[in-house]
Scaffold this motif. Structure first.
Motif, PDB file in Angstrom:
ATOM      1  N   ALA A 110      -5.022   2.278  15.963  1.00  0.00           N
ATOM      2  CA  ALA A 110      -3.588   2.521  16.147  1.00  0.00           C
ATOM      3  C   ALA A 110      -2.773   1.518  15.338  1.00  0.00           C
ATOM      4  CB  ALA A 110      -3.229   2.443  17.623  1.00  0.00           C
ATOM      5  N   GLU A 111      -3.223   0.268  15.288  1.00  0.00           N
ATOM      6  CA  GLU A 111      -2.522  -0.751  14.508  1.00  0.00           C
ATOM      7  C   GLU A 111      -2.561  -0.413  13.019  1.00  0.00           C
ATOM      8  OE1 GLU A 111      -2.590  -5.537  13.558  1.00  0.00           O
ATOM      9  OE2 GLU A 111      -4.285  -4.629  14.586  1.00  0.00           O
ATOM     10  N   VAL A 112      -3.724   0.003  12.536  1.00  0.00           N
ATOM     11  CA  VAL A 112      -3.870   0.350  11.119  1.00  0.00           C
ATOM     12  C   VAL A 112      -3.013   1.564  10.780  1.00  0.00           C
ATOM     13  CG1 VAL A 112      -5.498   1.187   9.380  1.00  0.00           C
ATOM     14  CG2 VAL A 112      -6.124  -0.722  10.869  1.00  0.00           C
ATOM     15  N   LEU A 113      -3.031   2.563  11.635  1.00  0.00           N
ATOM     16  CA  LEU A 113      -2.221   3.756  11.396  1.00  0.00           C
ATOM     17  C   LEU A 113      -0.729   3.411  11.402  1.00  0.00           C
ATOM     18  CD1 LEU A 113      -2.114   6.781  10.925  1.00  0.00           C
ATOM     19  CD2 LEU A 113      -2.165   7.097  13.403  1.00  0.00           C
ATOM     20  N   GLY A 114      -0.309   2.584  12.334  1.00  0.00           N
ATOM     21  CA  GLY A 114       1.079   2.147  12.382  1.00  0.00           C
ATOM     22  C   GLY A 114       1.471   1.354  11.143  1.00  0.00           C
ATOM     23  N   LEU A 115       0.561   0.510  10.674  1.00  0.00           N
ATOM     24  CA  LEU A 115       0.806  -0.272   9.469  1.00  0.00           C
ATOM     25  C   LEU A 115       0.917   0.649   8.251  1.00  0.00           C
ATOM     26  CD1 LEU A 115       1.074  -3.057   8.201  1.00  0.00           C
ATOM     27  CD2 LEU A 115      -1.424  -3.157   8.088  1.00  0.00           C
ATOM     28  N   TYR A 116       0.048   1.643   8.171  1.00  0.00           N
ATOM     29  CA  TYR A 116       0.097   2.610   7.073  1.00  0.00           C
ATOM     30  C   TYR A 116       1.438   3.348   7.070  1.00  0.00           C
ATOM     31  CZ  TYR A 116      -1.020   6.681   4.211  1.00  0.00           C
ATOM     32  OH  TYR A 116      -0.992   7.663   3.261  1.00  0.00           O
ATOM     33  N   ARG A 117       1.844   3.812   8.223  1.00  0.00           N
ATOM     34  CA  ARG A 117       3.121   4.529   8.324  1.00  0.00           C
ATOM     35  C   ARG A 117       4.300   3.631   7.972  1.00  0.00           C
ATOM     36  NH1 ARG A 117       1.829   7.802  13.878  1.00  0.00           N
ATOM     37  NH2 ARG A 117       0.591   9.464  12.917  1.00  0.00           N
ATOM     38  N   ALA A 118       4.259   2.385   8.417  1.00  0.00           N
ATOM     39  CA  ALA A 118       5.343   1.444   8.118  1.00  0.00           C
ATOM     40  C   ALA A 118       5.418   1.166   6.620  1.00  0.00           C
ATOM     41  CB  ALA A 118       5.140   0.137   8.886  1.00  0.00           C
ATOM     42  N   MET A 119       4.266   1.037   5.980  1.00  0.00           N
ATOM     43  CA  MET A 119       4.258   0.791   4.538  1.00  0.00           C
ATOM     44  C   MET A 119       4.758   2.005   3.771  1.00  0.00           C
ATOM     45  SD  MET A 119       0.826  -1.487   4.029  1.00  0.00           S
ATOM     46  CE  MET A 119       1.196  -1.978   2.337  1.00  0.00           C
ATOM     47  N   GLN A 120       4.377   3.199   4.213  1.00  0.00           N
ATOM     48  CA  GLN A 120       4.864   4.415   3.566  1.00  0.00           C
ATOM     49  C   GLN A 120       6.386   4.528   3.731  1.00  0.00           C
ATOM     50  OE1 GLN A 120       3.316   7.215   1.957  1.00  0.00           O
ATOM     51  NE2 GLN A 120       1.580   5.856   1.689  1.00  0.00           N
ATOM     52  N   ARG A 138      -7.200   4.147   1.505  1.00  0.00           N
ATOM     53  CA  ARG A 138      -8.421   4.940   1.311  1.00  0.00           C
ATOM     54  C   ARG A 138      -9.586   4.066   0.902  1.00  0.00           C
ATOM     55  NH1 ARG A 138      -5.692  10.009  -1.729  1.00  0.00           N
ATOM     56  NH2 ARG A 138      -5.003  11.089   0.146  1.00  0.00           N
ATOM     57  N   ARG A 139      -9.320   3.129   0.002  1.00  0.00           N
ATOM     58  CA  ARG A 139     -10.380   2.238  -0.488  1.00  0.00           C
ATOM     59  C   ARG A 139     -10.930   1.365   0.630  1.00  0.00           C
ATOM     60  NH1 ARG A 139     -10.800  -2.802  -2.789  1.00  0.00           N
ATOM     61  NH2 ARG A 139      -8.582  -3.226  -2.655  1.00  0.00           N
ATOM     62  N   ASN A 140     -10.072   0.924   1.537  1.00  0.00           N
ATOM     63  CA  ASN A 140     -10.491   0.027   2.611  1.00  0.00           C
ATOM     64  C   ASN A 140     -10.830   0.766   3.909  1.00  0.00           C
ATOM     65  OD1 ASN A 140     -10.152  -2.280   1.028  1.00  0.00           O
ATOM     66  ND2 ASN A 140      -7.976  -2.343   1.473  1.00  0.00           N
ATOM     67  N   GLY A 141     -10.873   2.080   3.873  1.00  0.00           N
ATOM     68  CA  GLY A 141     -11.100   2.868   5.082  1.00  0.00           C
ATOM     69  C   GLY A 141     -12.439   2.630   5.761  1.00  0.00           C
ATOM     70  N   GLY A 142     -13.452   2.258   5.016  1.00  0.00           N
ATOM     71  CA  GLY A 142     -14.779   2.072   5.593  1.00  0.00           C
ATOM     72  C   GLY A 142     -15.084   0.659   6.038  1.00  0.00           C
ATOM     73  N   LEU A 143     -14.133  -0.243   5.914  1.00  0.00           N
ATOM     74  CA  LEU A 143     -14.382  -1.631   6.294  1.00  0.00           C
ATOM     75  C   LEU A 143     -14.457  -1.791   7.805  1.00  0.00           C
ATOM     76  CD1 LEU A 143     -11.996  -3.524   3.848  1.00  0.00           C
ATOM     77  CD2 LEU A 143     -14.438  -3.090   3.591  1.00  0.00           C
TER      78      LEU A 143
END
Length: 97
Positions: free
Chosen positions: A16-26, A50-55
């Protein structure tokens, strides 16, 4: 069982934090007034996530920390572009309307 549940909750919170961060950056990147800069920022955000999705683990935490720093940088750059950037729309923006 308690550990498994706690780990699942932590993973959900992290996602949820990563998704929120992605949305905020967009959202921040969309505020650029210059079309080329806006599209570049949106593309870079998308590519990096996308590049860091598997970390996982420490690597994922480090990537989130870098993303937060980048989000702050985007916000500062948007402010600078709003103050000093060119206000005339690009040809592409004129055609899209």
């Amino acid at each position: 069982e308690v550990r498994t549940h706690a780990r699942a909750v932590w993973v959900e919170m992290a996602a949820a934090e990563v998704l929120g961060l992605y949305r905020a950056m967009q959202k921040s990147a969309k505020r650029f007034t210059n079309y080329n800069v806006r599209e570049y920022a949106l593309r870079k955000v998308r590519e990096e996530f996308r590049r860091n999705g598997g970390l996982v683990g420490v690597d994922a935490q480090a990537a989130v920390a870098v993303a937060k720093t980048e989000r702050d940088l985007i916000d500062r750059q948007v402010a600078v572009y709003q103050m000093f950037g060119d206000k005339t729309p690009s040809v592409i923006e004129l055609v899209k309307k």
